[in-house]
Design a protein around this motif. Sequence first.
Motif, PDB file in Angstrom:
ATOM      1  N   LEU A   1       0.720  -1.625  -0.131  1.00  0.00           N
ATOM      2  CA  LEU A   1       0.114  -0.022  -0.247  1.00  0.00           C
ATOM      3  C   LEU A   1       1.053   1.245  -0.320  1.00  0.00           C
ATOM      4  N   LEU A   2       1.995   1.626   1.006  1.00  0.00           N
ATOM      5  CA  LEU A   2       2.740   3.018   0.811  1.00  0.00           C
ATOM      6  C   LEU A   2       3.465   2.785  -0.257  1.00  0.00           C
ATOM      7  N   GLY A   3       3.942   1.261  -0.958  1.00  0.00           N
ATOM      8  CA  GLY A   3       4.988   1.689  -2.171  1.00  0.00           C
ATOM      9  C   GLY A   3       3.928   1.813  -3.794  1.00  0.00           C
ATOM     10  N   LEU A   4       2.109   1.634  -3.118  1.00  0.00           N
ATOM     11  CA  LEU A   4       2.016   2.187  -4.657  1.00  0.00           C
ATOM     12  C   LEU A   4       1.150   3.562  -4.412  1.00  0.00           C
ATOM     13  N   GLY A   5       1.693   4.162  -3.158  1.00  0.00           N
ATOM     14  CA  GLY A   5       1.007   5.190  -2.966  1.00  0.00           C
ATOM     15  C   GLY A   5       2.292   6.447  -3.350  1.00  0.00           C
ATOM     16  N   LEU A   6       3.343   5.800  -2.906  1.00  0.00           N
ATOM     17  CA  LEU A   6       4.761   6.528  -3.596  1.00  0.00           C
ATOM     18  C   LEU A   6       4.924   6.545  -4.521  1.00  0.00           C
ATOM     19  N   ALA A   7       4.966   5.490  -5.363  1.00  0.00           N
ATOM     20  CA  ALA A   7       4.873   5.154  -6.948  1.00  0.00           C
ATOM     21  C   ALA A   7       3.873   6.235  -7.524  1.00  0.00           C
ATOM     22  N   LEU A   8       2.811   6.709  -7.125  1.00  0.00           N
ATOM     23  CA  LEU A   8       2.099   7.039  -7.663  1.00  0.00           C
ATOM     24  C   LEU A   8       2.278   8.549  -7.352  1.00  0.00           C
ATOM     25  N   LEU A   9       2.762   9.021  -6.595  1.00  0.00           N
ATOM     26  CA  LEU A   9       3.214  10.189  -6.136  1.00  0.00           C
ATOM     27  C   LEU A   9       4.917  10.362  -6.804  1.00  0.00           C
ATOM     28  N   LEU A  10       5.392   9.611  -7.409  1.00  0.00           N
ATOM     29  CA  LEU A  10       7.211   9.717  -8.473  1.00  0.00           C
ATOM     30  C   LEU A  10       6.318   9.626  -9.912  1.00  0.00           C
ATOM     31  N   ASP A  11       4.912   8.918  -9.505  1.00  0.00           N
ATOM     32  CA  ASP A  11       4.745   9.059 -11.558  1.00  0.00           C
ATOM     33  C   ASP A  11       4.776  10.391 -11.919  1.00  0.00           C
ATOM     34  N   ARG A  12       4.238  11.094 -11.105  1.00  0.00           N
ATOM     35  CA  ARG A  12       4.025  13.040 -11.455  1.00  0.00           C
ATOM     36  C   ARG A  12       4.957  13.910 -11.498  1.00  0.00           C
ATOM     37  N   PRO A  13       5.729  14.680 -12.435  1.00  0.00           N
ATOM     38  CA  PRO A  13       6.876  15.631 -12.366  1.00  0.00           C
ATOM     39  C   PRO A  13       6.769  16.006 -11.347  1.00  0.00           C
ATOM     40  N   PHE A  14       7.691  16.569 -10.784  1.00  0.00           N
ATOM     41  CA  PHE A  14       8.020  18.224  -9.680  1.00  0.00           C
ATOM     42  C   PHE A  14       9.083  18.150  -9.969  1.00  0.00           C
ATOM     43  N   ALA A  15       9.792  19.128  -9.314  1.00  0.00           N
ATOM     44  CA  ALA A  15      11.236  19.715  -8.370  1.00  0.00           C
ATOM     45  C   ALA A  15      12.046  18.622  -8.131  1.00  0.00           C
ATOM     46  N   GLY A  16      12.449  18.394  -8.173  1.00  0.00           N
ATOM     47  CA  GLY A  16      13.318  17.246  -7.068  1.00  0.00           C
ATOM     48  C   GLY A  16      12.746  15.646  -8.160  1.00  0.00           C
ATOM     49  N   ARG A  17      12.257  15.035  -8.114  1.00  0.00           N
ATOM     50  CA  ARG A  17      11.855  14.044  -8.036  1.00  0.00           C
ATOM     51  C   ARG A  17      13.268  13.039  -8.359  1.00  0.00           C
ATOM     52  N   GLY A  18      14.027  13.115  -8.558  1.00  0.00           N
ATOM     53  CA  GLY A  18      14.876  13.044  -9.409  1.00  0.00           C
ATOM     54  C   GLY A  18      15.884  12.069  -7.861  1.00  0.00           C
ATOM     55  N   VAL A  19      15.927  13.076  -7.078  1.00  0.00           N
ATOM     56  CA  VAL A  19      17.084  13.226  -5.230  1.00  0.00           C
ATOM     57  C   VAL A  19      15.819  12.676  -4.869  1.00  0.00           C
ATOM     58  N   VAL A  20      13.993  12.911  -4.594  1.00  0.00           N
ATOM     59  CA  VAL A  20      13.400  12.349  -4.012  1.00  0.00           C
ATOM     60  C   VAL A  20      13.030  10.802  -4.447  1.00  0.00           C
ATOM     61  N   ARG A  21      14.067  10.382  -5.321  1.00  0.00           N
ATOM     62  CA  ARG A  21      13.005   9.054  -5.731  1.00  0.00           C
ATOM     63  C   ARG A  21      15.423   7.939  -5.068  1.00  0.00           C
ATOM     64  N   THR A  22      15.616   8.610  -5.063  1.00  0.00           N
ATOM     65  CA  THR A  22      17.088   8.122  -4.929  1.00  0.00           C
ATOM     66  C   THR A  22      17.103   8.270  -2.953  1.00  0.00           C
ATOM     67  N   LEU A  23      16.905   9.146  -2.227  1.00  0.00           N
ATOM     68  CA  LEU A  23      15.918   9.073  -1.271  1.00  0.00           C
ATOM     69  C   LEU A  23      14.873   7.871  -0.711  1.00  0.00           C
ATOM     70  N   LEU A  24      14.145   7.285  -1.321  1.00  0.00           N
ATOM     71  CA  LEU A  24      13.258   6.813  -0.929  1.00  0.00           C
ATOM     72  C   LEU A  24      13.969   5.350  -1.477  1.00  0.00           C
ATOM     73  N   ILE A  25      14.441   5.218  -2.407  1.00  0.00           N
ATOM     74  CA  ILE A  25      15.269   3.941  -2.482  1.00  0.00           C
ATOM     75  C   ILE A  25      16.343   3.150  -1.060  1.00  0.00           C
ATOM     76  N   THR A  26      16.867   4.255  -0.947  1.00  0.00           N
ATOM     77  CA  THR A  26      17.303   4.167   0.218  1.00  0.00           C
ATOM     78  C   THR A  26      17.593   2.936   1.409  1.00  0.00           C
ATOM     79  N   PRO A  27      16.647   3.289   1.934  1.00  0.00           N
ATOM     80  CA  PRO A  27      16.403   2.013   2.788  1.00  0.00           C
ATOM     81  C   PRO A  27      16.160  -0.054   1.754  1.00  0.00           C
ATOM     82  N   PHE A  28      16.316   0.350   0.923  1.00  0.00           N
ATOM     83  CA  PHE A  28      15.904  -1.168   0.366  1.00  0.00           C
ATOM     84  C   PHE A  28      17.285  -1.331   0.213  1.00  0.00           C
ATOM     85  N   LEU A  29      18.624  -0.443   0.293  1.00  0.00           N
ATOM     86  CA  LEU A  29      20.315  -0.422  -0.450  1.00  0.00           C
ATOM     87  C   LEU A  29      21.039  -1.160   1.284  1.00  0.00           C
TER      88      LEU A  29
END
Length: 315
Positions: A106-134
């Motif tokens: 559920l949380l991954g779906l919500g975050l994916a829907l947010l990241l699917d839309r363009p906004f300033a700093g989307r690449g940085v936010v995506r990298t930060l959200l991926i960090t826990p899995f790494l």
Amino acid sequence: MTTTTTRYADNRSTEEVQRQKTAERAEGWRRRAPLLPALIFVIICTQIPFLLTIWYSLRSRNLLRPEGEQFVGLSNFSDIFLDSTFRSAALNSVLITFGCVFVALLLGLGLALLLDRPFAGRGVVRTLLITPFLIMPVAGAMLWSISMFNPSYGLVNWMIGLVGIPPVDWTSQYPLFSIVVALVWQWTPFMMLLLLAGLQSQQRDVLEAASMDGASTWDTFRFVTLPHLRFYIELSVLLGVIYVVNTFDHIYLMTAGGPGTASANLPFYIYQRAFLGFDIGQSAAMGVVTVIATIIISLLALRLIFRGLNAKEQS
């Protein structure tokens, strides 16, 4: 003469078919040959140990009493199913696995829907959200056990203390909840990446057509986006269940299976019986049961996934 010619042609066509099949088999083996070393390596590393585990599960073998080793058949399996601690560990495995997978999905779906839309700093936010899995599971478990859930100086108790809530010893009072929270934090980025890939593979003209037809945002998500994501959701659930059911690091480092065995799952209980109780026979039987249950769940999930793919191709 005509009959002889016909037989000769039939024999020749049969020989040509056989030669063609032989050539196809040879070509198939030439293509598979580079994969044979990897296949042999996988068999040595997985199937031979599993066969040995089955062998030990049929014997009464305890390292503290090596002279008492003998063949007992299925006695170990009947003993573990009568073991209340084993049943409790199996239930904990189900609760931890499906609790983590459901919330992370559920949380991954919500975050994916947010990241699917363009906004300033989307690449940085995506990298930060991926960090826990790494982060390594051991490091993640220590982070939550010491920095977040520590009853004296943990960040969670400090935050709830700001609103007047007394400190809580999370890993002792709510061990399963603590483990699920740490696992959700680690596995949400994985779910997000798979679902984000599904969202970005969706055709934009379909969304534009739905918008022009007057469909609301919720209707578009419910009737267009969600059916498109079905394969990715099923794949996320399948991979999440396979990996989370084998969780050991978080339980070992955060709760040690306690209090008592309240938070022990099957892998941790197998570890206790094998390396603390030295009961190789029953721990091997538990391992066989766990592997068979995981295979059954995986096969059912894969069958659902392939059935969905076939229905999608036919439509």
